[in-house]
Write a protein that holds these residues in place. Structure first.
Motif, mmCIF file in Angstrom:
data_model
loop_
_atom_site.group_PDB
_atom_site.id
_atom_site.type_symbol
_atom_site.label_atom_id
_atom_site.label_comp_id
_atom_site.label_asym_id
_atom_site.label_seq_id
_atom_site.Cartn_x
_atom_site.Cartn_y
_atom_site.Cartn_z
ATOM 1 N N VAL A 181 40.465 33.191 37.960
ATOM 2 C CA VAL A 181 41.481 34.162 38.389
ATOM 3 C C VAL A 181 41.166 35.522 37.783
ATOM 4 C CG1 VAL A 181 43.903 34.789 38.141
ATOM 5 C CG2 VAL A 181 43.290 32.487 38.828
ATOM 6 N N GLY A 182 40.776 35.535 36.495
ATOM 7 C CA GLY A 182 40.432 36.794 35.849
ATOM 8 C C GLY A 182 39.250 37.464 36.515
ATOM 9 N N MET A 183 38.247 36.653 36.882
ATOM 10 C CA MET A 183 37.063 37.215 37.525
ATOM 11 C C MET A 183 37.410 37.830 38.878
ATOM 12 S SD MET A 183 34.402 34.272 36.329
ATOM 13 C CE MET A 183 33.071 34.625 37.430
ATOM 14 N N VAL A 184 38.267 37.156 39.633
ATOM 15 C CA VAL A 184 38.699 37.708 40.922
ATOM 16 C C VAL A 184 39.450 39.004 40.695
ATOM 17 C CG1 VAL A 184 40.218 37.341 42.885
ATOM 18 C CG2 VAL A 184 38.769 35.487 42.078
ATOM 19 N N LEU A 185 40.340 39.001 39.693
ATOM 20 C CA LEU A 185 41.079 40.223 39.365
ATOM 21 C C LEU A 185 40.113 41.357 39.052
ATOM 22 C CD1 LEU A 185 44.117 39.601 36.999
ATOM 23 C CD2 LEU A 185 44.073 40.725 39.218
ATOM 24 N N GLY A 186 39.071 41.032 38.277
ATOM 25 C CA GLY A 186 38.090 42.047 37.904
ATOM 26 C C GLY A 186 37.435 42.640 39.136
ATOM 27 N N LEU A 187 37.035 41.774 40.041
ATOM 28 C CA LEU A 187 36.379 42.238 41.273
ATOM 29 C C LEU A 187 37.314 43.078 42.127
ATOM 30 C CD1 LEU A 187 34.199 39.396 42.825
ATOM 31 C CD2 LEU A 187 33.505 41.687 42.177
ATOM 32 N N GLN A 188 38.452 42.478 42.474
ATOM 33 C CA GLN A 188 39.395 43.166 43.364
ATOM 34 C C GLN A 188 39.900 44.438 42.732
ATOM 35 O OE1 GLN A 188 39.960 42.445 46.361
ATOM 36 N NE2 GLN A 188 40.280 40.259 46.765
ATOM 37 N N ALA B 44 38.089 39.031 33.582
ATOM 38 C CA ALA B 44 38.143 40.360 34.189
ATOM 39 C C ALA B 44 37.151 41.286 33.495
ATOM 40 C CB ALA B 44 39.562 40.918 34.086
ATOM 41 N N GLN B 45 37.085 41.152 32.193
ATOM 42 C CA GLN B 45 36.164 41.971 31.410
ATOM 43 C C GLN B 45 34.721 41.641 31.767
ATOM 44 O OE1 GLN B 45 33.476 42.547 28.071
ATOM 45 N NE2 GLN B 45 34.292 40.564 28.651
ATOM 46 N N LEU B 46 34.485 40.327 31.951
ATOM 47 C CA LEU B 46 33.132 39.871 32.277
ATOM 48 C C LEU B 46 32.624 40.553 33.546
ATOM 49 C CD1 LEU B 46 31.314 37.540 31.068
ATOM 50 C CD2 LEU B 46 32.069 36.203 33.039
ATOM 51 N N ILE B 47 33.483 40.591 34.558
ATOM 52 C CA ILE B 47 33.085 41.192 35.829
ATOM 53 C C ILE B 47 33.109 42.715 35.730
ATOM 54 C CG2 ILE B 47 33.681 41.444 38.264
ATOM 55 C CD1 ILE B 47 32.553 38.741 37.591
ATOM 56 N N GLY B 48 34.259 43.248 35.279
ATOM 57 C CA GLY B 48 34.442 44.692 35.269
ATOM 58 C C GLY B 48 33.449 45.402 34.361
ATOM 59 N N VAL B 49 33.365 44.934 33.117
ATOM 60 C CA VAL B 49 32.539 45.641 32.140
ATOM 61 C C VAL B 49 31.080 45.214 32.208
ATOM 62 C CG1 VAL B 49 32.194 46.085 29.688
ATOM 63 C CG2 VAL B 49 34.515 45.992 30.634
ATOM 64 N N GLN B 50 30.839 43.908 32.153
ATOM 65 C CA GLN B 50 29.467 43.434 32.058
ATOM 66 C C GLN B 50 28.692 43.653 33.363
ATOM 67 O OE1 GLN B 50 28.545 42.308 29.109
ATOM 68 N NE2 GLN B 50 30.545 42.002 28.174
ATOM 69 N N ILE B 51 29.396 43.457 34.506
ATOM 70 C CA ILE B 51 28.648 43.503 35.771
ATOM 71 C C ILE B 51 28.861 44.816 36.513
ATOM 72 C CG2 ILE B 51 28.384 42.405 38.036
ATOM 73 C CD1 ILE B 51 28.881 39.750 36.644
ATOM 74 N N MET B 52 30.121 45.260 36.629
ATOM 75 C CA MET B 52 30.397 46.463 37.417
ATOM 76 C C MET B 52 30.190 47.745 36.611
ATOM 77 S SD MET B 52 30.908 45.419 40.355
ATOM 78 C CE MET B 52 31.468 44.104 41.385
ATOM 79 N N ASP C 1 33.336 51.250 31.485
ATOM 80 C CA ASP C 1 33.076 51.506 30.077
ATOM 81 C C ASP C 1 33.928 50.580 29.212
ATOM 82 O OD1 ASP C 1 32.010 53.008 27.826
ATOM 83 O OD2 ASP C 1 34.103 53.646 27.567
ATOM 84 N N SER C 2 33.266 49.883 28.320
ATOM 85 C CA SER C 2 33.951 48.869 27.522
ATOM 86 C C SER C 2 35.048 49.482 26.669
ATOM 87 C CB SER C 2 32.922 48.150 26.646
ATOM 88 O OG SER C 2 33.565 47.385 25.678
ATOM 89 N N GLY C 3 34.771 50.596 26.055
ATOM 90 C CA GLY C 3 35.743 51.246 25.174
ATOM 91 C C GLY C 3 37.016 51.599 25.911
ATOM 92 N N SER C 4 36.862 52.226 27.109
ATOM 93 C CA SER C 4 38.079 52.635 27.812
ATOM 94 C C SER C 4 38.799 51.420 28.409
ATOM 95 C CB SER C 4 37.742 53.657 28.906
ATOM 96 O OG SER C 4 36.666 53.203 29.680
ATOM 97 N N PHE C 5 38.035 50.389 28.764
ATOM 98 C CA PHE C 5 38.672 49.153 29.270
ATOM 99 C C PHE C 5 39.680 48.639 28.253
ATOM 100 C CE2 PHE C 5 38.982 44.560 29.695
ATOM 101 C CZ PHE C 5 39.025 44.343 31.056
#
Lengths: 244, 252
Positions: free
Chosen positions: B61-68, B165-173, B176-180
């Motif tokens: 669910v978190g990964m989908v959230l990250g993508l969407q 969500a972090q995995l998708i948003g920060v690591q893949i997309m 910026d980790s700090g602002s996340f």
């Protein structure tokens, strides 16, 4: 009907005549709509919940299939009432449980799970559990159903022996006429929710009543009809089926 | 029409019976807390054994959230808000609701069928005959175990979901980790977390109550136990979503 203290009393009758209901009334699992039921001098209808539970600690009941708690071992099943009601030290609990299991001949099965037992063995374990709190009254709900002759003989002998050695009052509901006659002191025969005969097993054999003769003799037809009430046989066969 | 009226009446009576059952349980709570070992075993049963499914679902669910979330936020050039968006979505809504739905499917059905089978095999009657109240000894620990386990599971779900969500948003997309993380910490308040906890507590009570009620009063046959399990899932799902709406409205 009144059940004398200290003997083995059998309650017999065709299926559906209220034998199990009678047991549920005696044990207070259901309440009577009218009339009075007294157990050890206490009227069950007016008893409060706590008093009923206090009374039940003086009773043991053997359910048809044993009703062992399936998530506990044989030992823990028998120990269960002790652990729930007392704070006895573990050593004493162990001794109590082992003596009761010895009485039913299953001390060696103490650490099996209920699923590993045969029908007869489950019932013997349940019997050990029912007597572990030293009740005054022991109630058996159809203890012979589905047992082979050997297991049946074992249970029969246990009923008599436990009754005499522990000074119990035993009530046995059953329809196995022959078997129960060998251990019962008194017999009540129920039919249609009423007592139709009472006496010793010998008296019952020569009881001047149609229903008793049918039941004791195991006759297919009699006051309890072979046929379930139905419309006339021929007219139903000849009917087209659409209008029925 | 008559049928509909009859059905409505039936379900209202059922609801009344369930509320009465709940009140009976609440009265027994203090006494039940004395036997905490029994409750612990049930927390293990309902909670620990649901962990795998909760954690896996949380991650996805978190990964989908990250993508969407990333796709949508990118349109407005505000990808950095992904942390806040995912955290609020998880803590306030998805965490409690999906955990409760999964809980009903995993632990609720197990509870209902266990109690139903105990009823069918006379184990509950046998307890009553041993002067042991099955409500106190069997139903209460299971009910409380569920109530305690649910908020814990929801919290774990949210944490794992955030990681997803972090995995998708920060690591893949490439957000910026700090602002996340810093935006998330600034954007999520205590009130949001309280709302999430309150919701999962209410869902915990509802789910556990429905499961023990359906199981305890199941018709003592094979079909009856099956029916009780089905009803547990269906009723729980509807009740959870309905309560979710009410609670969300109440917290606004």
């Amino acid at each position: 009907m009144s059940i004398p203290r200290g003997g083995v009393t059998a309650v017999m009758g065709p299926s559906g005549t209220g034998k199990t209901t009678l047991l549920r009334l005696i044990t207070g699992q259901v309440r009577a709509d009218s009339g009075a039921i007294e157990v050890a001098g206490q009227n069950l209808r007016t008893l409060r919940r706590a008093e009923l539970y206090a009374l039940r600690r003086r009773m043991g009941m053997l359910f048809q299939n044993g009703a062992l708690l399936t998530d506990l071992t044989v030992f823990e099943n028998v120990a269960y009432p002790i652990r729930e009601h007392t704070d006895l030290p573990e050593r004493l609990v162990r001794q109590l449980v082992l003596t009761k299991l010895q009485a039913v001949g299953l001390r060696g099965a103490a650490y099996l799970m209920p699923s590993e037992l045969s029908g007869g063995m489950s019932r013997r374990v349940a019997l050990a559990r029912a007597i572990v709190m030293d009740p005054e009254i022991l109630i058996y709900d159809e203890p012979f159903v589905g047992l082979d002759p050997i297991s049946m003989g074992v249970i029969l002998r246990l009923i008599r022996r436990l009754n005499d050695t522990l000074g119990l009052t035993s009530i046995v509901v059953s329809h196995d006429v022959e078997e129960i006659s060998t251990v019962a002191d008194n017999v009540f025969l129920l039919s249609g929710g009423k007592v139709v005969a009472k006496g010793t097993p010998q008296e019952l054999r020569s009881y001047p009543s149609e229903i008793v003769r049918q039941f004791v003799g195991g006759l297919a037809d009699g006051p309890v009809p072979f046929h379930y009430p139905a419309p006339d046989y021929f007219s139903e066969l000849l009917a087209t089926g659409e209008d029925s | 029409m008559k049928e509909l009226w009859h059905r409505a009446r039936e379900s209202l009576i059922g609801l009344g019976a369930e509320v009465r059952f709940l009140l009976r349980l609440i009265v027994l709570v203090p006494g039940a807390l004395l036997r905490f070992d029994l409750i612990m075993a049930q927390i293990w049963n309902a909670g620990a054994l649901s962990l795998v499914i909760i954690m896996l679902s949380g991650l996805f669910v978190g990964m989908v959230l990250g993508l969407q979330g990333f796709q949508i936020l990118q349109r407005f050039g505000s990808e950095e808000a992904l942390g806040t968006a995912a955290a609020i979505g998880l803590v306030k809504e998805l965490g409690p609701v999906i955990t409760a739905l999964l809980f009903a499917g995993r632990a609720g059905t197990a509870l209902a069928s266990e109690l139903g089978l105990m009823r069918a095999t006379d184990q509950l009657s046998a307890m009553e005959m041993m002067a042991v109240d099955p409500i106190k000894r069997v139903v209460m620990p299971r009910f409380l175990g569920g109530v305690i386990a649910m908020p814990l599971l929801a919290a774990i779900f949210s944490v794992i979901g955030l990681y997803g969500a972090q995995l998708i948003g920060v690591q893949i997309m490439g957000v910026d980790s700090g602002s996340f993380w810093s935006q998330m910490r600034a954007g999520v308040g205590l009130a949001d977390i309280n709302e999430g906890i309150a919701k999962s507590l209410v869902f915990g009570v509802a789910c556990s109550l429905i499961a023990v009620y359906e199981g305890y009063y199941a018709t003592p046959t094979a079909a009856g136990v099956g029916q009780a399990t089905t009803r547990t899932v269906v009723t729980s799902a509807v009740v959870i979503l309905f309560l979710d709406y009410l609670l969300t409205a109440a917290f606004l």
